[in-house]
Write an enzyme that holds these catalytic residues in place. Structure first.
Site, PDB file in Angstrom:
ATOM      1  N   LYS A 220       8.092 -23.232  86.295  1.00 57.83           N
ATOM      2  CA  LYS A 220       6.920 -22.371  86.460  1.00 57.83           C
ATOM      3  C   LYS A 220       5.627 -23.021  85.982  1.00 57.83           C
ATOM      4  O   LYS A 220       5.640 -23.977  85.218  1.00 57.83           O
ATOM      5  CB  LYS A 220       7.163 -21.017  85.782  1.00 57.83           C
ATOM      6  CG  LYS A 220       8.022 -20.099  86.661  1.00 57.83           C
ATOM      7  CD  LYS A 220       8.191 -18.712  86.111  1.00 57.83           C
ATOM      8  CE  LYS A 220       9.078 -17.898  87.057  1.00 57.83           C
ATOM      9  NZ  LYS A 220       9.426 -16.597  86.482  1.00 57.83           N
ATOM     10  N   ARG A 254      17.665 -18.097  84.463  1.00 58.84           N
ATOM     11  CA  ARG A 254      17.466 -18.301  85.905  1.00 58.84           C
ATOM     12  C   ARG A 254      16.853 -19.679  86.096  1.00 58.84           C
ATOM     13  O   ARG A 254      15.772 -19.953  85.581  1.00 58.84           O
ATOM     14  CB  ARG A 254      16.549 -17.203  86.444  1.00 58.84           C
ATOM     15  CG  ARG A 254      16.360 -17.206  87.946  1.00 58.84           C
ATOM     16  CD  ARG A 254      15.472 -16.027  88.373  1.00 58.84           C
ATOM     17  NE  ARG A 254      15.254 -15.992  89.798  1.00 58.84           N
ATOM     18  CZ  ARG A 254      14.315 -16.686  90.439  1.00 58.84           C
ATOM     19  NH1 ARG A 254      13.501 -17.461  89.758  1.00 58.84           N
ATOM     20  NH2 ARG A 254      14.195 -16.594  91.743  1.00 58.84           N
TER      21      ARG A 254
HETATM   22  C1  8Y4 Z   1       8.028 -23.065  90.692  1.00 56.20           C
HETATM   23  C2  8Y4 Z   1       9.234 -22.509  90.944  1.00 56.20           C
HETATM   24  C3  8Y4 Z   1       6.961 -22.264  90.400  1.00 56.20           C
HETATM   25  C4  8Y4 Z   1       9.396 -21.136  90.912  1.00 56.20           C
HETATM   26  C5  8Y4 Z   1       7.111 -20.900  90.380  1.00 56.20           C
HETATM   27  C6  8Y4 Z   1       8.326 -20.331  90.632  1.00 56.20           C
HETATM   28  C7  8Y4 Z   1      11.824 -14.485  88.137  1.00 56.20           C
HETATM   29  C8  8Y4 Z   1      12.624 -13.754  89.035  1.00 56.20           C
HETATM   30  C9  8Y4 Z   1      11.298 -15.069  90.130  1.00 56.20           C
HETATM   31  C10 8Y4 Z   1      11.988 -14.247  86.746  1.00 56.20           C
HETATM   32  C11 8Y4 Z   1      13.672 -12.627  87.331  1.00 56.20           C
HETATM   33  C12 8Y4 Z   1       9.512 -18.210  90.578  1.00 56.20           C
HETATM   34  C13 8Y4 Z   1      12.824 -13.620  91.518  1.00 56.20           C
HETATM   35  C14 8Y4 Z   1       9.204 -16.768  90.763  1.00 56.20           C
HETATM   36  N1  8Y4 Z   1      11.022 -15.320  88.847  1.00 56.20           N
HETATM   37  N2  8Y4 Z   1      13.533 -12.836  88.646  1.00 56.20           N
HETATM   38  N3  8Y4 Z   1      12.272 -14.126  90.280  1.00 56.20           N
HETATM   39  N4  8Y4 Z   1      12.925 -13.307  86.393  1.00 56.20           N
HETATM   40  N5  8Y4 Z   1      14.558 -11.724  86.887  1.00 56.20           N
HETATM   41  N6  8Y4 Z   1       8.410 -18.969  90.624  1.00 56.20           N
HETATM   42  O1  8Y4 Z   1      11.306 -14.810  85.873  1.00 56.20           O
HETATM   43  O2  8Y4 Z   1      10.620 -18.618  90.429  1.00 56.20           O
HETATM   44  S1  8Y4 Z   1      10.517 -15.829  91.494  1.00 56.20           S
END
Ligand code: 8Y4
Length: 275
Positions: A220, A254
């Site tokens: 993130k 996750r």
């Molecule tokens: C790079 C990779 C930059 C991924 C941003 C991202 C969460 C989640 C997401 C979380 C739960 C993401 C579906 C966002 N984040 N579910 N989901 N908790 N429970 N961004 O933190 O991965 S998606």
């Protein structure tokens, strides 16, 4: 359809939830098939690497991403959930806020609902209660489109904790028992770098709710903000953050990089706890 979280997962040790990369498919059936095949291969890899859960979603919640229709979400997610549930001995988690998607995905084998909107969409709470599967409720300030514009808190830890406490009560009132609820502070969802750091620094405070804690920090932007690294260069930072979270009692991590996260967690586990 009832599934108890305790029968699904042994959370006496922390586990990894692998993130299935869900690239939006083309309109052709050929494209859809290729997408399913790629998804199953990715799921197989994460299973081999030790993921106990695979999170399947059809909506991008990244700031600025265009909203997806219910039909599109169903078409993306249902075949993938079904394919993974049939082939692999692991828990398929559905990343969705949409009641119809919850119903169809659970019908084909999803065993956990992961809702970044904490079952706040119309009908979602009732649908989840009726399906009687475990649910992860996450905190988010604002809406995905605009949540990162100007996140404001007086005390981010107390406010996120207060939201989750209240939401748990609302789930209970709708007939969802504590035994079926997981909580998540929602890293990156309407939070500045300082807010995210406060939440990670004080993650143990969430133990007061005595519910399993899920964290999603992998790759993130908070990690990019600290290290200056692009999204594909954030593995070391992701592992450090996962280690810190598990050291403070996170039960589910996750993550995109399953094998590496499984190893990092082992170190945190061995150094955690009382003796
Ligand atoms: C790079 C990779 C930059 C991924 C941003 C991202 C969460 C989640 C997401 C979380 C739960 C993401 C579906 C966002 N984040 N579910 N989901 N908790 N429970 N961004 O933190 O991965 S998606």
């Amino acid at each position: 359809m009832k599934t108890l979280l305790s029968d699904l997962l042994d959370l006496s040790r922390p586990v990894v939830m692998g993130v299935l990369n869900s690239t939006p498919d083309s309109f052709s059936d050929g494209g859809r098939f290729l997408n399913l095949d790629a998804a199953l291969k990715h799921a197989e890899k994460m299973h081999r690497e030790g993921a106990k859960i695979i999170d399947v979603g059809g909506e991008s919640t990244r700031p600025g991403a265009e909203p997806v229709t219910e039909i599109e979400e169903l078409e993306r997610v249902v075949p993938i959930v079904e394919g993974i549930a049939k082939r692999f001995d692991l828990v398929v988690s559905l990343d969705s806020s949409t009641p119809a998607v919850m119903r169809e995905a659970v019908g084909v084998g999803a065993k956990l609902i992961n809702d970044v909107r904490a079952l706040t969409r119309p009908g979602a709470l009732q649908q989840a209660a009726e399906l009687d599967v475990p649910v992860c409720i996450m905190h988010m300030q604002g809406k995905p489109q605009t949540m990162q514009a100007r996140p404001i808190y007086h005390d981010v830890v107390n406010e996120v904790l207060g939201f989750l406490r209240q939401r748990v009560a609302e789930l209970n009132a709708a007939g969802i028992a504590n035994e079926q609820i997981l909580i998540d502070p929602g890293f990156g969802f309407g939070k500045s770098l300082q807010h995210n750091l406060q939440l990670l620094k004080h993650l143990t405070r969430f133990k007061v709710l005595t519910l399993p804690i899920l964290v999603g920090i992998s790759r993130k932007s908070m990690l990019g903000a600290i290290t200056g690294r692009a999204v594909d260069e954030r593995l070391p930072a992701s592992l450090a953050a996962a280690t810190l979270a598990v050291f403070q009692g996170a039960n589910i991590v996750r993550a995109h990089d399953v094998a590496e996260t499984v190893d990092a967690i082992k170190i945190a586990v061995e150094v955690s706890g009382v003796d």
